[in-house]
Write a protein that holds these residues in place. Structure first.
Motif, mmCIF file in Angstrom:
data_model
loop_
_atom_site.group_PDB
_atom_site.id
_atom_site.type_symbol
_atom_site.label_atom_id
_atom_site.label_comp_id
_atom_site.label_asym_id
_atom_site.label_seq_id
_atom_site.Cartn_x
_atom_site.Cartn_y
_atom_site.Cartn_z
ATOM 1 N N CYS A 1 0.548 -1.500 0.058
ATOM 2 C CA CYS A 1 -0.212 0.340 0.247
ATOM 3 C C CYS A 1 0.683 1.479 0.493
ATOM 4 N N GLY A 2 2.170 1.106 0.885
ATOM 5 C CA GLY A 2 3.073 2.245 1.298
ATOM 6 C C GLY A 2 3.320 2.463 -0.720
ATOM 7 N N LEU A 3 4.127 1.576 -0.649
ATOM 8 C CA LEU A 3 4.781 1.721 -2.582
ATOM 9 C C LEU A 3 3.924 2.368 -3.566
ATOM 10 N N LEU A 4 2.405 1.307 -3.807
ATOM 11 C CA LEU A 4 0.875 2.334 -3.889
ATOM 12 C C LEU A 4 1.458 4.335 -4.145
ATOM 13 N N LEU A 5 0.790 4.748 -3.225
ATOM 14 C CA LEU A 5 0.764 6.062 -2.106
ATOM 15 C C LEU A 5 1.772 6.233 -3.200
ATOM 16 N N THR A 6 3.106 6.037 -2.357
ATOM 17 C CA THR A 6 5.022 6.647 -2.961
ATOM 18 C C THR A 6 4.900 6.693 -4.298
ATOM 19 N N LEU A 7 3.852 5.872 -5.079
ATOM 20 C CA LEU A 7 4.864 5.386 -6.565
ATOM 21 C C LEU A 7 3.905 6.890 -6.974
ATOM 22 N N GLN B 1 13.683 14.495 -7.079
ATOM 23 C CA GLN B 1 14.091 13.632 -7.138
ATOM 24 C C GLN B 1 14.646 12.333 -7.825
ATOM 25 N N ARG B 2 15.989 12.862 -6.561
ATOM 26 C CA ARG B 2 16.755 11.237 -6.765
ATOM 27 C C ARG B 2 16.083 11.006 -5.253
ATOM 28 N N LEU B 3 15.531 10.908 -4.357
ATOM 29 C CA LEU B 3 15.570 10.414 -3.119
ATOM 30 C C LEU B 3 14.482 9.226 -3.349
ATOM 31 N N MET B 4 12.929 10.168 -3.937
ATOM 32 C CA MET B 4 11.494 8.845 -4.234
ATOM 33 C C MET B 4 11.936 7.630 -5.105
ATOM 34 N N PRO B 5 13.026 7.856 -5.641
ATOM 35 C CA PRO B 5 12.892 6.802 -7.162
ATOM 36 C C PRO B 5 13.925 5.666 -6.259
ATOM 37 N N THR B 6 14.575 5.636 -5.698
ATOM 38 C CA THR B 6 15.608 5.233 -5.302
ATOM 39 C C THR B 6 15.086 4.501 -3.356
ATOM 40 N N SER B 7 13.490 5.714 -3.040
ATOM 41 C CA SER B 7 13.327 4.740 -2.198
ATOM 42 C C SER B 7 12.153 3.453 -2.767
ATOM 43 N N LEU B 8 11.800 4.024 -4.064
ATOM 44 C CA LEU B 8 10.634 3.125 -5.023
ATOM 45 C C LEU B 8 11.365 1.570 -5.069
ATOM 46 N N VAL B 9 11.861 2.047 -5.445
ATOM 47 C CA VAL B 9 12.679 0.657 -5.942
ATOM 48 C C VAL B 9 13.628 -0.146 -5.004
ATOM 49 N N LEU B 10 13.989 0.781 -3.793
ATOM 50 C CA LEU B 10 14.406 0.106 -2.489
ATOM 51 C C LEU B 10 13.009 -1.324 -1.849
ATOM 52 N N ASN B 11 11.701 -0.459 -2.377
ATOM 53 C CA ASN B 11 10.361 -0.839 -1.305
ATOM 54 C C ASN B 11 10.037 -2.998 -2.297
ATOM 55 N N PHE B 12 10.542 -2.133 -3.355
ATOM 56 C CA PHE B 12 10.181 -3.470 -4.197
ATOM 57 C C PHE B 12 10.943 -4.274 -3.346
ATOM 58 N N GLY C 1 11.278 3.928 3.721
ATOM 59 C CA GLY C 1 10.131 4.603 4.055
ATOM 60 C C GLY C 1 11.040 6.235 4.265
ATOM 61 N N LEU C 2 11.732 5.962 5.275
ATOM 62 C CA LEU C 2 12.961 6.750 5.647
ATOM 63 C C LEU C 2 13.050 7.570 3.851
ATOM 64 N N LEU C 3 13.537 7.160 3.354
ATOM 65 C CA LEU C 3 13.884 7.539 2.153
ATOM 66 C C LEU C 3 12.751 8.593 1.090
ATOM 67 N N SER C 4 11.566 8.069 1.464
ATOM 68 C CA SER C 4 10.589 9.029 0.346
ATOM 69 C C SER C 4 10.370 10.202 1.933
ATOM 70 N N LEU C 5 10.168 9.518 3.167
ATOM 71 C CA LEU C 5 9.549 10.728 4.202
ATOM 72 C C LEU C 5 10.695 12.092 4.089
ATOM 73 N N THR C 6 11.915 11.366 3.952
ATOM 74 C CA THR C 6 13.252 12.935 4.239
ATOM 75 C C THR C 6 12.241 13.800 2.860
ATOM 76 N N PRO C 7 12.048 13.774 1.633
ATOM 77 C CA PRO C 7 11.697 14.519 0.415
ATOM 78 C C PRO C 7 10.954 15.358 0.917
ATOM 79 N N ALA C 8 9.733 14.346 1.730
ATOM 80 C CA ALA C 8 8.792 14.759 0.764
ATOM 81 C C ALA C 8 8.501 16.190 2.384
ATOM 82 N N SER C 9 9.019 15.776 4.044
ATOM 83 C CA SER C 9 9.364 16.800 5.471
ATOM 84 C C SER C 9 10.102 17.543 4.864
#
Length: 189
Positions: A20-26, A86-97, A130-138
């Motif tokens: 669910c987190g992966l879909l929302l982050t994507l 632009q760098r951390l969000m895709p990295t987070s998605l790859v790690l999540n997968f 999750g931390l990698l995507s929370l950082t840029p969002a914050s």
């Protein structure tokens, strides 16, 4: 022969929350709406500019005419919080997968027993994701009103940023749930 062990609740929780987190982050990563700019001087009152981390769109609220690929005249995409996202969000998605693949191997789906060590490692990877995507969002949220925008316009948080936050939190919680598998691993030793 040991009796077959039920899949622990923490593993199930992790395997539900993280996808669910992966879909929302994507969605948050791809949709161009981290911030909405409205009431832009010298523009139609119903014009809204939607800014994401990859694209900028403008929409007329009255006609719902939407045009993406807007020119970045104010240097929005050159700002550090956008660049980092632009760098951390895709990295987070790859790690999540990758974490989900490892979790699927560790949680008992097609085998007699779960593998707590593998599930725990997957939990750590998903927590990091999750931390990698929370950082840029914050950071983006913190800088939302400082990022370039037409003078005198109104700025509000966009839905992509909210989805990124929610996705990050689900990944962190799901990752933590899976790391509880280490406890079971230690008990077996």
């Amino acid at each position: 022969h040991l009796p077959s062990m039920r899949t622990p609740t923490a593993m199930i929780v992790g395997l539900v929350l993280c996808p669910c987190g992966l879909l929302l982050t994507l969605t948050g990563t791809l949709a161009p709406n981290w911030r909405q700019v409205s009431h832009i001087p010298d523009q139609s009152i119903d014009l809204i500019l939607e800014q994401g981390i990859w694209d900028m769109c403008q929409e007329q609220q009255s006609t719902h005419n939407r045009l993406c690929g807007q020119a970045d005249e104010l240097g929005y995409f050159e700002q550090v919080p956008v660049w980092v996202a632009q760098r951390l969000m895709p990295t987070s998605l790859v790690l999540n997968f990758l974490g989900l693949v490892v979790a699927a191997l560790g949680v008992r789906c097609w085998q007699k027993e779960p593998r707590p060590l593998l599930a725990g490692v997957a939990g750590l990877v998903l927590f990091l994701s999750g931390l990698l995507s929370l950082t840029p969002a914050s950071w983006y949220t913190h800088e939302l009103w400082a990022l370039p925008a037409p003078a005198g316009s109104t700025l509000v948080v966009g839905y992509s940023l909210v989805l990124s936050y929610l996705g990050s939190c689900l990944e962190i919680l799901g990752g933590l749930a899976l790391t509880l598998s280490f406890h079971r691993c230690c008990k077996e030793r």
